[in-house]
Structures are given as structure tokens and as C-alpha cells.
Design a protein around this motif. Structure first.
Motif, PDB file in Angstrom:
ATOM      1  N   ARG A 129       2.830   4.512  -7.195  1.00  0.00           N
ATOM      2  CA  ARG A 129       3.336   3.687  -5.834  1.00  0.00           C
ATOM      3  C   ARG A 129       2.747   3.442  -5.614  1.00  0.00           C
ATOM      4  O   ARG A 129       3.203   1.511  -5.070  1.00  0.00           O
ATOM      5  CB  ARG A 129       5.293   4.493  -5.264  1.00  0.00           C
ATOM      6  CG  ARG A 129       6.447   5.309  -5.549  1.00  0.00           C
ATOM      7  CD  ARG A 129       7.010   5.222  -4.872  1.00  0.00           C
ATOM      8  NE  ARG A 129       6.767   6.505  -4.560  1.00  0.00           N
ATOM      9  CZ  ARG A 129       6.530   7.291  -3.708  1.00  0.00           C
ATOM     10  NH1 ARG A 129       7.238   6.221  -2.326  1.00  0.00           N
ATOM     11  NH2 ARG A 129       6.253   8.583  -3.390  1.00  0.00           N
ATOM     12  N   VAL A 130       1.832   3.879  -5.018  1.00  0.00           N
ATOM     13  CA  VAL A 130       0.252   3.465  -4.035  1.00  0.00           C
ATOM     14  C   VAL A 130      -0.175   2.280  -5.277  1.00  0.00           C
ATOM     15  O   VAL A 130      -0.592   1.424  -4.495  1.00  0.00           O
ATOM     16  CB  VAL A 130      -0.360   4.599  -4.251  1.00  0.00           C
ATOM     17  CG1 VAL A 130      -1.836   3.953  -3.721  1.00  0.00           C
ATOM     18  CG2 VAL A 130       0.739   4.896  -2.783  1.00  0.00           C
TER      19      VAL A 130
ATOM     20  N   ALA B  11       1.547  -0.732  -4.587  1.00  0.00           N
ATOM     21  CA  ALA B  11       1.839  -1.230  -3.890  1.00  0.00           C
ATOM     22  C   ALA B  11       0.901  -1.761  -3.261  1.00  0.00           C
ATOM     23  O   ALA B  11       1.173  -2.604  -2.522  1.00  0.00           O
ATOM     24  CB  ALA B  11       2.527  -0.406  -2.771  1.00  0.00           C
ATOM     25  N   ASP B  12      -0.590  -1.383  -3.939  1.00  0.00           N
ATOM     26  CA  ASP B  12      -1.798  -1.283  -2.600  1.00  0.00           C
ATOM     27  C   ASP B  12      -2.377  -1.337  -3.697  1.00  0.00           C
ATOM     28  O   ASP B  12      -3.129  -0.228  -3.189  1.00  0.00           O
ATOM     29  CB  ASP B  12      -1.383  -1.093  -1.347  1.00  0.00           C
ATOM     30  CG  ASP B  12      -2.942  -1.460  -0.746  1.00  0.00           C
ATOM     31  OD1 ASP B  12      -3.307  -1.693  -0.864  1.00  0.00           O
ATOM     32  OD2 ASP B  12      -3.051  -0.692   0.658  1.00  0.00           O
TER      33      ASP B  12
ATOM     34  N   PRO C 263      -6.277  -1.869  -3.931  1.00  0.00           N
ATOM     35  CA  PRO C 263      -7.670  -1.421  -3.238  1.00  0.00           C
ATOM     36  C   PRO C 263      -7.456  -0.040  -2.557  1.00  0.00           C
ATOM     37  O   PRO C 263      -7.585   0.704  -2.926  1.00  0.00           O
ATOM     38  CB  PRO C 263      -7.399  -2.463  -1.751  1.00  0.00           C
ATOM     39  CG  PRO C 263      -6.715  -3.319  -2.091  1.00  0.00           C
ATOM     40  CD  PRO C 263      -5.669  -3.037  -3.163  1.00  0.00           C
ATOM     41  N   ALA C 264      -6.230   0.131  -2.070  1.00  0.00           N
ATOM     42  CA  ALA C 264      -5.955   1.957  -1.818  1.00  0.00           C
ATOM     43  C   ALA C 264      -6.202   2.688  -2.725  1.00  0.00           C
ATOM     44  O   ALA C 264      -6.503   3.430  -2.313  1.00  0.00           O
ATOM     45  CB  ALA C 264      -4.500   1.378  -0.563  1.00  0.00           C
TER      46      ALA C 264
ATOM     47  N   ARG D 291      -7.614   2.426  -5.124  1.00  0.00           N
ATOM     48  CA  ARG D 291      -8.924   3.115  -5.882  1.00  0.00           C
ATOM     49  C   ARG D 291      -9.169   3.401  -4.860  1.00  0.00           C
ATOM     50  O   ARG D 291     -10.536   4.541  -4.926  1.00  0.00           O
ATOM     51  CB  ARG D 291     -10.055   1.840  -6.074  1.00  0.00           C
ATOM     52  CG  ARG D 291     -10.564   0.888  -6.987  1.00  0.00           C
ATOM     53  CD  ARG D 291     -11.088  -0.679  -7.082  1.00  0.00           C
ATOM     54  NE  ARG D 291     -10.548  -1.694  -7.458  1.00  0.00           N
ATOM     55  CZ  ARG D 291     -10.348  -2.564  -6.154  1.00  0.00           C
ATOM     56  NH1 ARG D 291     -11.092  -2.486  -5.496  1.00  0.00           N
ATOM     57  NH2 ARG D 291      -9.387  -3.072  -6.441  1.00  0.00           N
ATOM     58  N   TYR D 292      -9.543   2.883  -3.260  1.00  0.00           N
ATOM     59  CA  TYR D 292      -9.986   3.858  -1.842  1.00  0.00           C
ATOM     60  C   TYR D 292      -9.285   5.355  -2.407  1.00  0.00           C
ATOM     61  O   TYR D 292     -10.871   6.425  -1.951  1.00  0.00           O
ATOM     62  CB  TYR D 292      -9.597   3.272  -0.536  1.00  0.00           C
ATOM     63  CG  TYR D 292      -9.794   3.800   0.496  1.00  0.00           C
ATOM     64  CD1 TYR D 292     -11.330   3.899   0.677  1.00  0.00           C
ATOM     65  CD2 TYR D 292      -8.463   4.401   1.224  1.00  0.00           C
ATOM     66  CE1 TYR D 292     -10.846   5.212   1.747  1.00  0.00           C
ATOM     67  CE2 TYR D 292      -8.239   5.336   2.146  1.00  0.00           C
ATOM     68  CZ  TYR D 292      -9.983   6.035   2.727  1.00  0.00           C
ATOM     69  OH  TYR D 292      -9.671   6.529   3.526  1.00  0.00           O
ATOM     70  N   ALA D 293      -8.739   5.276  -2.361  1.00  0.00           N
ATOM     71  CA  ALA D 293      -8.096   6.692  -2.440  1.00  0.00           C
ATOM     72  C   ALA D 293      -8.600   7.927  -3.715  1.00  0.00           C
ATOM     73  O   ALA D 293      -8.530   8.720  -4.351  1.00  0.00           O
ATOM     74  CB  ALA D 293      -6.657   7.318  -2.703  1.00  0.00           C
ATOM     75  N   GLY D 294      -9.336   7.421  -4.345  1.00  0.00           N
ATOM     76  CA  GLY D 294     -10.048   7.680  -6.572  1.00  0.00           C
ATOM     77  C   GLY D 294      -8.351   7.832  -7.293  1.00  0.00           C
ATOM     78  O   GLY D 294      -8.926   8.551  -8.285  1.00  0.00           O
ATOM     79  N   PHE D 295      -7.699   6.768  -7.079  1.00  0.00           N
ATOM     80  CA  PHE D 295      -6.505   6.515  -8.255  1.00  0.00           C
ATOM     81  C   PHE D 295      -6.677   6.937  -9.253  1.00  0.00           C
ATOM     82  O   PHE D 295      -7.355   5.230  -9.000  1.00  0.00           O
ATOM     83  CB  PHE D 295      -4.775   6.622  -8.243  1.00  0.00           C
ATOM     84  CG  PHE D 295      -4.433   7.573  -6.700  1.00  0.00           C
ATOM     85  CD1 PHE D 295      -5.187   8.345  -6.557  1.00  0.00           C
ATOM     86  CD2 PHE D 295      -3.640   6.560  -5.711  1.00  0.00           C
ATOM     87  CE1 PHE D 295      -4.201   9.012  -4.946  1.00  0.00           C
ATOM     88  CE2 PHE D 295      -2.936   7.134  -4.820  1.00  0.00           C
ATOM     89  CZ  PHE D 295      -2.924   8.904  -4.584  1.00  0.00           C
TER      90      PHE D 295
END
Lengths: 355, 523
Positions: free
Chosen positions: A225-226, A229-230, A232-233, A235-239
Motif C-alpha cells: 500500500r505504501v 500510494a507514495d 518516495p516514502a 524508498r525512504y522507508a527502505g521497502f
């Protein structure tokens, strides 16, 4: 004066009301259309929507049609949640039908109890393979997934047609482009006597529940879902976007492949050129109508299956061309997208022009 | 300044603007005299931008009158505003990079204006000398630094013989030396009778240059003052109410052992217009805050992306965390080793706009909340609720969508989330950019508390005052080069400002092309 105004936050009422509103508008549109071609709108709507649920045989047929729609739609819901625009459920379904049929024909004289599982597995793997190729092209060469999946739909279709004209054609079939009838050993068991409801609908319902479970209960579903939805987020979270893309695409491919092989080993019982009346495409509408929610897809699949049934009945009973089903589907998607606009926007009525 | 016996340049009377769900301007009245430099102050969301947009004709107010040079006017569009003599320099510039300065200015002039001016290029040169703007009309905009671009925007207003110049946070993108240059220009304009409306967050600038200040809070005028009779602290108090504590004079600390080591890191940019990192070496010690100053676009984004692991290129052996190579690990694995990261973009990167705060907690903080791949939603909700209370995040609850929070509150949430993971290393980019004074104070204190617990903090900021306030050691980045690292006590704003402009590079490296660092930084 009427103006369009952005809502401060999305309307949760409209999220639910939008599909219902879209269905209503589609029906109104249908009434106008039927009147225009000189048919009684009430009778037409009755045949399209009520008659399919009027007797047990029709309800059974409705479930038969619902199975592949739901299987494809659950996979697509996950893909779309992850922003992977897979339009290739149709091709993946056909690939599953082709691969599964090849194995079913291999087992045609076998008594092995592995025959059916192997057939289904072959269908699933073929569907995954068909989903894997466009995914690879996207991740490796950044090709447009929408275009490649559509192209792969045609490749799958012509591959299937070639197979039924060539290697898989029934040698005793008088040259008709069909495979031999599968042995009972590789046919899906029928659930209720005197109906054609088979194990496929169970697979579909289970897949809906699994899809829901993944999305709302697991960390993996959260990552999907992340990612959708987003990005860059994510990638930022490391998924890992690659991992998630592969997962949703292979999942969708597996389900579509299972839908395909369930058709050939279920109601059809052999491989024929027209395995699917466009289930893979209709499943896109089902996925959206179900709000990209696997459980919502179950309700949407019922509606779409009714529409398929109704289309057949309308042709038989009223002489309405069967193309009306495709048109209804298109109009429905159109109204749905239009109504979705009002989730984030609303109409504001003002007394006078303000500028 | 000539305020006696003259008609006011601009008078706003009871300006009111209602947005859905928010009263942006509530009966605001302001008077500006010719030649006055007037500051518009307020926290984020106080209604400053809406007000100046009403003056410039971008937004039409619901109620209220605008009186210009003594007569009532209705400003329906920016072109009407420009015809009246109102010029505005937006925070984000609106220049075409592929055109020259002259062409850019020509684009916003009407035909009659062009005829009146005659030769535009020579007019620009003339004005440029008059005001010391140093703008060459034939240069292409893409070759200009941020400061130069801002001067082009100001020039665009001057060419139209502006009588009121509105500047929206003009200094946030400038080095200290460039700010000083801007102030000289503004004073010259003011002496000639041009009024200036100046929006800023930096209070010491307001006390330095402005004649009057109007303070907005929640869409209302709460106070007016004469800034040079006030101190930044007293103005801050007016902005946030009486809640503002003193945010100054924190003790400096010395770090103990090196935690994050970056050695000879050189990296080509990933994007065509990115900045290459050139031989960057530094180490970050536990229990210290290392500040890196620099004007935006000088390699900060690239440096943060490669350290955090968002840039997935393998740079083994140039990056180590607690003596372990981490160059080949992806962002998620680095987080597991104790790294946390507060990115510059809050919405869309630091938080998913459409997701609830609980879900956004799970975004980076998954430890303890995942069992066999399943999410323990109840614990996350409970944890988020306590975190919201601890960091005083203003919201409806853990179910609130991230995008419904104001910038400052979302930043407090993100800081709280990252700090809550007890990181060994925290990388923090522009932590208080666009955040109001009260939230900035809370964020500063949270950072210092984390440092005192022994974490190593890398603080990247464009706000040089903030760096001096918080950092124990400091450095500057320019065109992908990192300056020497020095103790904060043994340097000053002047030296850091020069380093931000790249003066250290010549002694350090010889391979600089003929463009200046500032020019390259903005390409």
C-alpha cells in the motif's frame, strides 16, 4: 452558479456511494438506450439484472462466471494498490488455460491422482510466467507496463489459437480447432449436482479472503500500500520496490492463470479458442468497482457476473445484441471514474458569480 | 523615510478570506506608507501568504477594501496589480531557465510598457548599476545562482517602476553575504519611496531592516511593533503568544567515538541536473551534532540519499557504521543497524499523505510491531497515541491522515517517530524549515536530548543560525565539496558563509571547471 470545490478531506460517504451512484447512472443510461432502440426498458432491465438471479440454474451459471472474474480482480486489486498497471489479466488467464490444458492432455489416459493438481499447477505457473515477462521488461528496461501487458494479451491469444489449430488439436476432432475432451481425472469436481458450479468459485472466494488478509493484516500488504500510494516514502522507508512489484505481479499472474485453467478444466472441459469472453478485461472494472479491496471485489464480481448472464438472456429473449454487455461495462467504468471525482471534490452553490 | 503629510501607499481595510475549513484572513487592516519597509510576521498558516496574494490579485478576498494611493481599487488579477505598480517576488521563482534575463523580463511586460521603455537591455543595465543589482541582461537564467535569480525577479519589478515590492521569504535561499547585498538594494529602493512588504521567518533580519512589523496569528492581526525597538525574542513571543521559551544558549558537547565514517566518497549524480559528490570525508561521533551548512542544491540531497541508502548504488568501503561497512546495504537494513533519517520533504516522503499517523508510524518503525509477518495494529495505535501526546502533535488522533496536519506538527511527528527508535545515528535535513517558532523550539530540544543520550546526529540545514545554535562541530558543502570540519566555538558566521560560497575549494582541489560553484549548483 455552481462551482467545483476541493474537499478538505476525502468524503468517506462518497467512497461507498460512488459505485452505487455509478451503477444507478448506468441503469438510467441503459433505460434511455433501450427506449431509443425500441425495446421496453423495464423488460430489458429485468432480463439483464433480475432474470439471472430468478432460478437456481441461472444462479449457478452466475457463480460459474463469477469465479474467473473474481480471481482476476483480486490479483489486479493488489497490483493497482501497488501502482502496477497490469492490464494483462486476460493474457495471463489465456496462458494459464493453454499451459494447464497441455498438461491435462498429457494426463488424458492417466489415472494418477496427481493429474488434477499438476494441471492446476501448470495453469498457475503459466499465468505467472506471462505476468513475469512484462514485469521483467518494466523493471529492467523501464518499459510501460500498460502497453506491454496489453501486447502480451494478444500474444497469448494467438498462441492459444495456434495451439488449438496445431499441436493440441484433437486428432479425432474432424479438424475443428479444439482439443480432445479432458479425462474426468483432470476435471474440477462439481460442487452441486445438476449445476455447473465447480471448485473454481471456491478458489476465487479463498483468493478474495487471502487478498484481504495480505493487504490489511500483514506487513507485506502494508508495504504494497505504501509503495502504491507514495513511492518516495517507500524508498525512504527502505521497502524494496522491485520485490513488491514482482510479488504483486506474480500473485496476479498466478490467480489469472488459475482462473484460466479452472475454465478449461471446469465448465468447458477442453481447450477451445474462446476460453474467455474478456474476463481479464472485465476484471479491471470489477477491481475498481470493488474499490481495489479484495472483499469489495466479491460484491462487484457478483454484479458483473449478473451482467454477463443478463447479456446472454437479453440476446435470447429480446434480440438485444450481446455487445450491450461490453457497452454497459464501459459506461459503468466511465460513470465510476466520474463519480470518484466527487470523493475529493464537491459542488458548491453560490448565489452570484464571485470574481 | 518619509511618512509625514503624505497619503498612504497601500491601505488594507478588514480583509477577510474564507477557505473551506479555515478562515485564512480575519478582518485584517494594514497601512503602508511610501518608502516603508514593513514586515509581515507569523507562524505557518497564520495567513501571510493569503494576504499578500490578495494584494497581488492572485486571491480575491471575500470582504474588505484595498485602498491604493488614496483611492479604492479592485485587484482582480496580477496584471492589474502590476499596472498599479505592485511587484512580487515569490518564494519559488518563476523564471524560464532556457531564456535570457532580458527575455524573461520582456515576457511579463505589456506592449505599452515595452514601447515606453524602448531598449530593454540597456534599461536593465542602467537599473542594474543604479541599484547595484549586478544583473547581466544577456545571461541565460540556467547559468545564474539562486541569489542572482532573485535579483532578476527584483529587476523584473523595477523595470515596471514598482511602487510596492512584496518579498515572500526572500532570504531563505541566500548565503549571509547575499542577504547583506539584498538588504542594500532594499534600502536604496526604500529611500526612493518604494514601499516594501517583507515576509520572513528570520526575526533578526526583521529587526535589522524593517520599519514596522505586523504580526498575524490565526488569520488575525495580533500586534504591530517597531522592530528595531524590539528583540527577536520579544517578537517571537508576539508571534506564538506567551508560550515561547528562550531558544538559545545551549551547551556544546564533544563527541566520544566515531560512529558513522564517510571516507573519500565521490559519486556521479543520478539525475542529469544533480550535483556530483567530490571526495567527501568526515566522521560523526556519538554524542555530538555535526552541522553541515550550504545553499540548497550543492549536493546535500545526494549526500543524504547515499548515506541513508535511498540511493541504492553500492559504495562499499567508503561508508561504515560502527566499523561495519554499510555501503552495500539497502535503506531498510541500515535502519535495522540503528540509523534513522528525517528527510527534507515531510509529506510524500517522510510520511504518506493519505495514511493515518499510526500507519505512518509503521512506515519506518516496525520493530516490535511485526510478529510472523503480521502487523500488531493495536500496539501501533497505542504507541502512536503516546507519541502524539509526548511531542504535542496537534491532530485529532492516531487515525488522522498525515496530510491533515500542518507542516510543523507533521515534522514533530516525524521527529518523534525517528527518535523513538533510539537511533545510533540520526540524519536530519532542514528539521525546522517552514516550522513555526514554538514547534522549532520543541524540535531543537528533542534533538539535543537525543544527543545527550549518546546518539550521533548529522544536521543538514540552510538555516545558519540554527546550525550555530545546535551544532557542536560544523562544516559547509558547496558544489559537492565538503569544507573542513571545525568546532562551532572556533568559527563564525562569516567563515561558514564564505565556505558556503566555496572559498575553501581552491586550496583543496584543482579540478574545478570554469563555472563558479554557485553557478553549477543551480544548473
Amino acid at each position: 452558479m455552481i462551482r467545483i470545490q476541493a474537499r478538505t478531506e476525502p468524503s468517506s460517504l462518497m467512497k461507498v456511494a460512488s459505485p452505487l451512484l455509478a451503477i444507478t447512472l448506468t441503469l438510467i443510461f441503459g433505460c434511455i438506450l433501450f427506449s431509443a432502440i425500441g425495446k421496453s426498458p423495464t423488460q430489458a432491465l429485468h432480463v439483464l439484472l433480475i432474470a439471472p438471479l430468478a432460478d437456481s440454474y441461472n444462479i449457478g451459471e452466475m457463480f460459474v462466471k463469477m469465479g474467473p472474474l473474481l480471481l482476476c480482480a483480486v490479483g489486479l486489486s493488489l497490483c493497482y494498490r501497488a501502482n502496477m498497471w497490469n492490464i494483462g489479466a486476460e493474457g495471463q488467464l489465456l496462458a494459464g488455460a493453454l499451459g494447464g490444458s497441455a498438461v491435462a492432455l498429457y494426463f488424458i489416459d492417466s489415472e494418477s491422482s496427481f493429474a488434477l493438481p499438476m494441471t492446476l499447477l501448470a495453469g498457475i505457473i503459466s499465468g505467472m510466467l506471462w505476468a513475469a515477462m512484462p514485469t521483467f521488461l518494466k523493471l529492467k528496461y523501464n518499459s510501460n507496463l500498460i502497453l506491454t501487458t496489453i501486447m502480451f494479451n494478444y500474444i497469448a491469444l494467438y498462441l492459444l489459437i495456434w495451439a488449438v489449430h496445431g499441436p493440441l488439436r484433437d486428432p479425432e476432432g474432424f479438424g475443428f480447432p479444439e482439443s480432445a475432451l479432458f479425462s474426468d481425472n483432470t476435471l474440477l469436481p462439481v460442487l452441486f449436482e445438476s449445476s455447473r458450479i465447480h471448485l473454481g468459485i471456491v478458489f476465487a472466494l479463498i483468493s478474495g479472503v487471502i487478498g484481504w488478509f495480505i493487504l490489511s493484516k500483514t506487513h507485506l500488504g502494508f508495504q504494497i500500500r505504501v509503495f502504491g500510494a507514495d513511492e518516495p516514502a517507500a524508498r525512504y522507508a527502505g521497502f524494496s520496490g522491485k520485490k513488491l512489484s514482482w510479488l504483486v505481479m506474480l500473485f496476479a499472474g498466478a490467480l489469472a492463470g488459475l482462473a484460466g485453467v479452472s475454465e478449461t478444466t471446469g465448465p468447458i472441459g477442453q481447450l477451445v479458442p474462446n476460453v474467455s469472453p474478456g474476463y481479464g478485461y472485465s476484471a479491471i472494472i470489477v477491481a475498481y468497482l470493488g474499490r481495489l479491496h479484495p472483499l469489495g471485489a466479491i460484491l462487484a464480481a457478483v454484479f458483473m457476473a449478473v451482467l454477463y448472464m443478463g447479456g446472454d438472456l437479453a440476446q435470447i429473449e429480446m434480440g438485444i445484441p450481446v455487445a450491450v454487455v461490453s457497452m454497459f461495462q464501459g459506461v459503468l467504468l466511465f460513470f465510476l471514474l466520474a463519480c470518484d471525482f466527487f470523493i475529493n471534490n464537491r459542488l458548491a452553490f453560490t448565489n452570484q458569480a464571485t470574481n | 523615510m518619509n511618512t509625514h503629510n503624505s497619503v498612504s501607499r497601500l491601505e488594507l481595510v478588514n480583509i477577510t478570506k474564507q477557505y473551506p475549513g479555515c478562515l485564512a484572513n480575519d478582518n485584517i487592516s494594514i497601512t503602508l506608507m511610501p518608502g516603508e519597509i514593513h514586515a509581515l510576521l507569523g507562524e505557518n498558516g497564520a495567513g501571510k501568504s493569503t494576504l499578500v496574494k490578495s494584494i497581488y490579485g492572485v486571491v480575491s478576498p471575500d470582504k474588505g477594501d484595498i485602498i491604493w494611493d488614496g483611492r479604492e481599487v479592485s485587484i482582480k488579477s496580477p496584471s492589474i496589480a502590476r499596472d498599479l505598480g505592485i511587484g512580487m517576488v515569490f518564494q519559488h521563482f518563476s523564471l524560464f531557465e532556457t531564456l535570457t534575463v532580458c527575455q524573461n523580463i520582456e515576457l511579463c511586460l505589456s506592449k505599452t510598457q515595452l514601447v515606453n521603455i524602448g531598449d530593454l537591455a540597456s534599461r536593465i543595465t542602467q537599473l542594474s548599476e543604479e541599484y547595484g543589482l549586478n544583473v547581466n541582461p544577456s545571461r541565460y537564467v540556467h547559468s545564474l545562482s539562486i541569489g542572482e535569480r532573485q535579483r532578476v525577479e527584483i529587476m523584473r519589478c523595477l523595470v515596471q517602476s514598482v511602487k510596492l515590492l512584496i518579498l515572500d521569504e526572500p532570504t531563505s535561499v541566500l548565503t549571509p553575504q547575499e542577504v547583506a547585498g539584498l538588504f542594500v538594494v532594499l534600502r536604496t529602493l526604500s529611500n526612493e519611496g518604494c514601499s516594501i512588504l517583507f515576509i520572513s521567518h528570520k526575526l533578526h533580519e526583521v529587526t535589522e531592516i524593517c520599519d514596522k512589523a505586523t504580526i498575524l496569528r490565526g488569520g488575525k492581526v495580533v500586534d504591530t511593533c517597531v522592530p528595531n525597538e524590539e528583540t527577536p525574542a520579544s517578537i517571537a513571543k508576539m508571534m506564538v503568544g506567551d508560550l515561547a521559551e528562550q531558544d538559545a544558549g545551549y551547551a556544546k558537547k564533544e563527541g566520544t567515538e566515531s560512529v558513522l565514517c564517510v571516507s573519500s566518497l565521490s559519486l556521479e549524480p543520478k539525475q542529469p541536473f544533480g550535483t556530483a559528490l567530490k571526495d567527501i570525508t568526515f566522521d560523526l561521533k556519538s554524542g555530538e551534532i555535526l552541522g553541515i551548512a550550504g545553499v540548497a542544491g550543492n549536493g546535500q540531497d545526494e549526500l543524504m540519499a547515499i548515506i541513508s541508502g535511498e540511493d541504492e548504488r553500492n559504495i562499499k568501503s567508503t561508508l561504515s557504521l560502527s566499523k561495519q561497512d554499510i555501503g552495500h546495504l539497502h535503506a531498510g537494513e541500515r535502519r535495522k543497524l540503528g540509523m534513522a533519517y528525517v528527510p527534507e520533504e515531510r509529506l510524500g516522503r517522510g510520511a504518506v499523505p493519505e495514511m493515518s499517523l499510526s500507519e505512518n508510524t509503521l512506515l519506518t518503525h516496525s520493530e516490535g510491531f511485526i510478529r510472523n509477518g503480521l502487523v500488531d495494529w493495536q500496539s501501533i495505535k497505542d504507541y502512536t497515541t503516546t507519541m502524539i501526546a509526548k511531542y504535542k502533535v496537534k491532530c485529532h488522533g492516531e487515525f488522522s491522515e498525515a496530510k491533515s496536519l500542518s507542516g510543523g506538527n507533521l515534522q514533530k511527528f516525524i521527529m518523534g517517530r525517528e527518535i523513538g527508535q533510539n537511533p545510533k545515528v540520526l540524519i536530519c535535513a532542514h528539521p525546522t524549515w517552514g516550522v513555526d517558532v514554538g514547534a522549532a523550539l520543541a524540535i531543537h530540544q528533542a534533538l539535543l536530548e537525543l544527543r545527550d543520550q549518546g546518539a550521533a546526529i548529522l544536521l543538514i540545514s540552510e538555516d545558519i543560525d540554527e546550525l550555530f545554535l545546535l551544532a557542536d562541530r560544523m562544516s559547509a558543502i558547496c558544489d559537492g565539496h565538503l569544507s573542513p570540519v571545525v568546532k562551532t566555538e572556533s568559527t563564525n558566521i562569516d567563515q561558514i558563509g564564505q565556505w558556503m560560497a566555496g572559498t575553501f575549494i581552491d586550496n583543496k582541489s584543482v579540478s574545478i571547471s570554469n563555472t563558479t560553484p554557485a553557478q553549477k549548483a543551480n544548473s
